[in-house]
Design an enzyme around this catalytic site. Structure first.
Site, PDB file in Angstrom:
ATOM      1  N   ALA A 207     -33.600  17.342  -4.959  1.00 33.29           N
ATOM      2  CA  ALA A 207     -35.181  16.855  -4.976  1.00 33.29           C
ATOM      3  C   ALA A 207     -35.583  17.446  -3.813  1.00 33.29           C
ATOM      4  CB  ALA A 207     -35.255  15.471  -4.831  1.00 33.29           C
ATOM      5  N   ASN A 208     -36.830  17.290  -3.328  1.00 37.85           N
ATOM      6  CA  ASN A 208     -37.344  17.761  -1.964  1.00 37.85           C
ATOM      7  C   ASN A 208     -38.173  16.904  -1.304  1.00 37.85           C
ATOM      8  OD1 ASN A 208     -40.269  18.149  -3.043  1.00 37.85           O
ATOM      9  ND2 ASN A 208     -39.358  19.449  -4.515  1.00 37.85           N
ATOM     10  N   ARG A 209     -39.000  17.110  -0.249  1.00 38.24           N
ATOM     11  CA  ARG A 209     -39.691  15.997   0.659  1.00 38.24           C
ATOM     12  C   ARG A 209     -41.055  15.783   0.090  1.00 38.24           C
ATOM     13  NH1 ARG A 209     -36.238  15.742   5.045  1.00 38.24           N
ATOM     14  NH2 ARG A 209     -35.110  17.722   5.331  1.00 38.24           N
TER      15      ARG A 209
END
Ligand code: CTP
Length: 396
Positions: A207-209
């Site tokens: 995932a990412n932020r």
């Protein structure tokens, strides 16, 4: 002007309550009638007599007396706008949870009129995550916010939390009661937002932020201009924006499928931070770690590019496709290259090297075939409103 408009003013407990006397004077001068409800906390700071004199009406402060007299349901039905000013942290929390234990909260729950809150509290109380979460929930429900302003407090302290000044509050109320133009009425806009989650096995993912704040704010701003909005969102903690159709997805491939299913659209805005890669072969069962063994490599496969797919010429290509470019260096150069590579019409370029991802503010460049505009740093909601206004202009 506010001629003939009926404002129900709820005054709750804050030292700033004295300012609503001046607001009431200005609102009546502009032609509005103001009926006041005074909470027990509010009565600690402004008297019932002062409010009665300045509104020219009896002030309501008791649920049971109101029942005998006019009734909270009738009070709730009266106004064009319910204005909570000052709105204390406590009253905002009660509104968030739908409590109804006094006249003000009963009316707030019973009214179908638009509601505006003008918070006033100490900066630490305003910045407390509990208050911020309450404000986010109330805004997502369509409750309007006036202020607060940043400045000196009653205590020797300064920061956000000051009640908006009476003249500015009047202008905000006037704007809210003036029917807004709906330049995007009849248009369908597709927006992607948030991160995607790419499974490695049933419990782990890539995932990412991304928080989804910017994409969700864009969806809300377009809906406010009358557009029919489909928001395809990855996993985020943001509440669903009011009046928007939300399709929740997990992976990039699901996001593409949901976008294609939502077509045709007049405009597509890809604000999602789509994972570029997924695990090439996600395991069906949880991968076990075996002591002494080398950790398993994760082979990656390229995800479909949603923006490029939507930008490709075809019968369903939206008239205007807008992409985002998240860059940590050479912002304009990389963003221009991305616009050409993906085939979209506009790119909103943002520098994500600082606190943009997950933060409340954004500094962006808008790159169109006509050139580049640098917008000043502003709240993500304001970037959204400005972008929605530019889209409405472009389609006009
Ligand atoms: N995008 C997309 N599908 C992908 C990757 C990106 O729709 N699989 C969209 C994003 O929503 C954004 C734009 O493409 O509108 C640019 O995303 P960004 O992450 O800045 O660029 P990438 O294409 O991922 O390129 P790079 O990682 O090389 O910067």
């Amino acid at each position: 002007m506010l001629s003939g408009r009926k404002i129900l003013l709820i005054v709750s407990g804050s030292v700033a309550a004295y300012k609503v006397l001046e607001f009431t004077r200005l609102a009546r001068k502009a032609g509005a009638s103001v009926t006041a409800i005074l909470t027990a906390g509010g009565a600690r700071f402004v008297t019932k007599e002062a409010l009665a004199a300045i509104t020219g009406q009896a002030v309501h402060d008791d649920l049971w007396a109101a029942e005998a007299d006019i009734g909270h349901i009738r009070l709730a039905r009266l106004p064009d706008l319910v204005l909570v000013a000052p709105a204390s942290a406590d009253l905002l929390a009660k509104m968030t949870h739908g409590l109804a234990d006094d006249l003000a909260t009963c009316v707030l729950l019973a009214t179908r009129a638009p509601i505006m809150v003008a918070p006033a509290m100490n900066p630490a109380m305003w910045e407390n995550p509990a208050t911020q979460a309450n404000i986010a929930t109330l805004r997502a429900r369509g409750i309007m916010l006036a202020g607060p302003e940043v400045g000196a407090m009653a205590e020797p302290e300064s920061g956000p939390g000051r009640l908006i000044e009476p003249a500015a509050l009047l202008a905000t109320v006037e704007a809210a009661l003036t029917p807004t133009a709906q330049p995007l009425k009849g248009r369908h806009v597709l927006v992607t937002s948030g991160p995607t989650h790419e499974p490695i096995d049933p419990v782990r993912y890539i995932a990412n932020r991304s928080s989804g704040k910017q994409g969700h704010a864009i969806a809300a701003a377009l809906a406010a201009l009358g557009a029919r909005v489909t928001l395809v969102s990855g996993p985020v903690a943001q509440p669903d924006p009011k009046g928007v159709t939300v399709r929740r997805v997990e992976s990039a491939r699901d996001m593409l499928a949901a976008c294609e299913a939502a077509l045709p659209a007049d405009v597509a805005i890809c604000a999602a931070a789509v994972a570029d890669w997924r695990s090439a072969a996600a395991a069906d069962q949880k991968m076990k770690k075996i002591a002494g063994e080398v950790p398993p490599p994760i082979a990656l496969a390229l995800n479909p590019d949603i923006l490029a797919t939507l930008s490709a010429t075809g019968p369903h290509r939206p008239k205007l496709v807008v992409g985002f470019a998240a860059e940590t260096e050479k912002l304009e150069e990389h963003a221009r290259a991305k616009r050409r590579k993906k085939g979209c019409d506009w790119i909103v370029a943002n520098d994500v090297s600082g606190d943009v991802m997950g933060g409340a503010e954004n500094t962006v460049l808008l790159i169109t075939p006509k050139g580049t505009e640098a917008w000043p740093r502003m709240k993500k909601e304001d970037v959204a409103a400005k972008l929605a206004a530019r889209i409405a202009e472009a389609l006009a």
